[in-house]
Design a protein around this motif. Structure first.
Motif, PDB file in Angstrom:
ATOM      1  N   ALA A  86       0.835  -1.209   0.000  1.00 23.95           N
ATOM      2  CA  ALA A  86       0.000   0.000   0.000  1.00 23.95           C
ATOM      3  C   ALA A  86       0.870   1.259   0.000  1.00 23.95           C
ATOM      4  N   PHE A  87       1.972   1.224   0.729  1.00 21.93           N
ATOM      5  CA  PHE A  87       2.912   2.350   0.750  1.00 21.93           C
ATOM      6  C   PHE A  87       3.472   2.586  -0.661  1.00 21.93           C
ATOM      7  N   TRP A  88       3.873   1.511  -1.321  1.00 23.10           N
ATOM      8  CA  TRP A  88       4.411   1.602  -2.681  1.00 23.10           C
ATOM      9  C   TRP A  88       3.375   2.189  -3.636  1.00 23.10           C
ATOM     10  N   ARG A  89       2.146   1.705  -3.549  1.00 24.44           N
ATOM     11  CA  ARG A  89       1.079   2.204  -4.430  1.00 24.44           C
ATOM     12  C   ARG A  89       0.786   3.679  -4.166  1.00 24.44           C
ATOM     13  N   GLN A  90       0.796   4.105  -2.903  1.00 23.89           N
ATOM     14  CA  GLN A  90       0.573   5.502  -2.563  1.00 23.89           C
ATOM     15  C   GLN A  90       1.652   6.374  -3.194  1.00 23.89           C
ATOM     16  N   ARG A  91       2.900   6.002  -3.015  1.00 28.72           N
ATOM     17  CA  ARG A  91       4.006   6.807  -3.538  1.00 28.72           C
ATOM     18  C   ARG A  91       4.042   6.777  -5.067  1.00 28.72           C
ATOM     19  N   ARG A  93       1.330   6.608  -6.969  1.00 28.98           N
ATOM     20  CA  ARG A  93       0.254   7.537  -7.348  1.00 28.98           C
ATOM     21  C   ARG A  93       0.728   8.973  -7.188  1.00 28.98           C
ATOM     22  N   TRP A  94       1.434   9.269  -6.107  1.00 28.89           N
ATOM     23  CA  TRP A  94       1.953  10.622  -5.904  1.00 28.89           C
ATOM     24  C   TRP A  94       2.922  11.005  -7.013  1.00 28.89           C
TER      25      TRP A  94
END
Length: 127
Positions: A86-91, A93-94
């Motif tokens: 989830a951290f990877w996907r958030q970053r 997307r950013w």
């Protein structure tokens, strides 16, 4: 968790104050923002943008000449994503959102009715 806290500290207490000193403008990236209600009502968030906060910041400066300043006394935290994936996907997307805003608004930075220092600052921030 410690990595995100360190990243948050470095960004908000080293990078952003330095950026304001160099670029002549603060920066709004979704946290620690104090907006006038009338400004937000005029701008509205773009629901199609991957990073609507960054998009709103770029439009606010370029199209409306709004002013941003870094306020170190403004504090907030950051909720961590549930896990590494989830951290990877958030970053991701950013990162994609930054690219999207740069492609949408980057060409308008030079033509904006802003002092040269702020126009150069926008290029520094986005490129």
């Amino acid at each position: 968790r410690l990595f995100v806290q360190a990243e948050f500290f470095v960004n908000y207490f080293v990078v952003l104050p330095a950026m304001q000193a160099v670029a002549g403008t603060g920066f709004f990236g979704g946290a620690n923002g104090i907006w006038r209600t009338s400004s937000l009502q005029r701008l509205k968030f773009d629901e199609q943008a991957l990073t609507e906060d960054i998009d709103c910041f770029a439009r606010a400066i370029v199209q409306h000449g709004l002013r941003f300043e870094f306020l170190p006394e403004s504090c907030s935290g950051e909720l961590l994503p549930a896990g590494v994936h989830a951290f990877w996907r958030q970053r991701l997307r950013w990162s994609m959102g930054w690219d999207q805003v740069t492609l949408r608004h980057g060409a308008s930075f030079w033509g904006a009715d802003l002092p040269l220092r702020k126009r150069v600052g926008l290029w520094y921030i986005f490129f």
